[in-house]
Design an enzyme around this catalytic site. Sequence first.
Site, PDB file in Angstrom:
ATOM      1  N   GLY A  35       0.832  -1.202   0.000  1.00  0.00           N
ATOM      2  CA  GLY A  35       0.000   0.000   0.000  1.00  0.00           C
ATOM      3  C   GLY A  35       0.861   1.244   0.000  1.00  0.00           C
ATOM      4  N   LEU A  37       0.507   3.733  -1.962  1.00  0.00           N
ATOM      5  CA  LEU A  37       0.866   3.642  -3.376  1.00  0.00           C
ATOM      6  C   LEU A  37       1.273   5.005  -3.941  1.00  0.00           C
ATOM      7  CD1 LEU A  37      -2.009   1.259  -4.583  1.00  0.00           C
ATOM      8  CD2 LEU A  37       0.257   0.656  -3.703  1.00  0.00           C
ATOM      9  N   GLY A  40       5.375   5.040  -8.649  1.00  0.00           N
ATOM     10  CA  GLY A  40       6.171   3.842  -8.921  1.00  0.00           C
ATOM     11  C   GLY A  40       5.270   2.609  -8.963  1.00  0.00           C
ATOM     12  N   HIS A  41       4.345   2.513  -7.985  1.00  0.00           N
ATOM     13  CA  HIS A  41       3.406   1.374  -7.983  1.00  0.00           C
ATOM     14  C   HIS A  41       2.498   1.431  -9.208  1.00  0.00           C
ATOM     15  CE1 HIS A  41       4.176   1.764  -3.502  1.00  0.00           C
ATOM     16  NE2 HIS A  41       4.430   0.483  -3.705  1.00  0.00           N
ATOM     17  N   LYS A 154      13.669  -1.082  -7.822  1.00  0.00           N
ATOM     18  CA  LYS A 154      14.251  -0.274  -6.741  1.00  0.00           C
ATOM     19  C   LYS A 154      14.724  -1.183  -5.601  1.00  0.00           C
ATOM     20  CE  LYS A 154      13.304   2.856  -3.200  1.00  0.00           C
ATOM     21  NZ  LYS A 154      12.868   1.830  -2.287  1.00  0.00           N
ATOM     22  N   SER A 190       9.473   6.164  -3.217  1.00  0.00           N
ATOM     23  CA  SER A 190       9.375   5.166  -2.153  1.00  0.00           C
ATOM     24  C   SER A 190       8.291   5.624  -1.194  1.00  0.00           C
ATOM     25  CB  SER A 190      10.717   5.075  -1.402  1.00  0.00           C
ATOM     26  OG  SER A 190      10.519   4.440  -0.152  1.00  0.00           O
ATOM     27  N   SER A 191       7.557   4.662  -0.634  1.00  0.00           N
ATOM     28  CA  SER A 191       6.515   5.018   0.336  1.00  0.00           C
ATOM     29  C   SER A 191       7.133   5.679   1.564  1.00  0.00           C
ATOM     30  CB  SER A 191       5.741   3.770   0.763  1.00  0.00           C
ATOM     31  OG  SER A 191       5.230   3.109  -0.380  1.00  0.00           O
ATOM     32  N   ARG A 192       8.421   5.413   1.819  1.00  0.00           N
ATOM     33  CA  ARG A 192       9.070   5.963   3.009  1.00  0.00           C
ATOM     34  C   ARG A 192       9.583   7.385   2.787  1.00  0.00           C
ATOM     35  NH1 ARG A 192      10.819   0.203   3.907  1.00  0.00           N
ATOM     36  NH2 ARG A 192       9.980  -0.397   5.936  1.00  0.00           N
TER      37      ARG A 192
END
Length: 283
Positions: A35, A37, A40-41, A154, A190-192
């Site tokens: 999730g 998202l 990239g996703h 990635k 990135s989600s982070r």
Amino acid sequence: MSRSPMVVRTVPALRRAVDGLRARKAMIALVPTMGALHDGHVSLVRLAKRRAQKVVVSIFVNPTQFAPTEDFGSYPRTWKADLAKLAAEKVDLIWNPDVKAMYPEGFATRIVPEGPATAGLEDRFRPHFFGGVATVVGKLFTQCRPDVAIFGEKDFQQLRVVTQMARDLDLGVKVIGSRTVRERDGLAMSSRNVYLAPEQRQAAPELYRAMKLSAARLRAGEPADAVMAAGAELITAAGFALDYFEVRHAETLAPIASLAQGPMRMLVAAKIGTTRLIDNIAV
Ligand code: PAF
């Protein structure tokens, strides 16, 4: 407005939904995600749509790939926004189990990957990680029974680990890597990235810049030791604490010193403040 994809949360409901997709002889692509998202996703989903007639996206923040000291509790969870993105992409099915559905009471089996999972990169700093990833991805493959599965480049070592696992366990899934999507300034999505404070966000693209410079020097034939040491200095000068900055064989992830020894991948992991970023490029 796009129609919402079907969402299933139990294994029997998933089985029925996948049977339905299979009954129409459709090729199925799986995009495993946690999730939160981003574009990239979305690019993974779009590649999935080019490779198969039906697309299943899993959204599951997998506790077994986080160490107790890591961010499982605070990992971004953005269900409504995720659903809207997947509806816009006309995804067919979302598999969204909770922890109990994925790991029921008494769960006692794990996949322990070797080979690329023990290359001395991520595994050196996150020893729990690939066991957790391999176990959950193994389950996702047997639950969703896809023909192909799409993973981002990635997480390059992860891509190698799941490719090897699918082959070793005869899972009948073709694992396909999808190129990294970057922000305009080069930072890998990135989600982070949401954890980065403004000044950290400003410094973050230095990782990509240092990799590009170093890769150009390697391609020009300069010795790897000197090139990688200079690249590491650029990264630390930008405020990062480096975990690793290395070149490896792009298939086996074995150490490699020159392009003459095979296709080369440059990989980096570094912390800025408390946020750990990873990235890689082909040399
Ligand atoms: O890359 C990720 O988001 C996760 O590691 C994955 C592959 C979905 C497994 O939990």
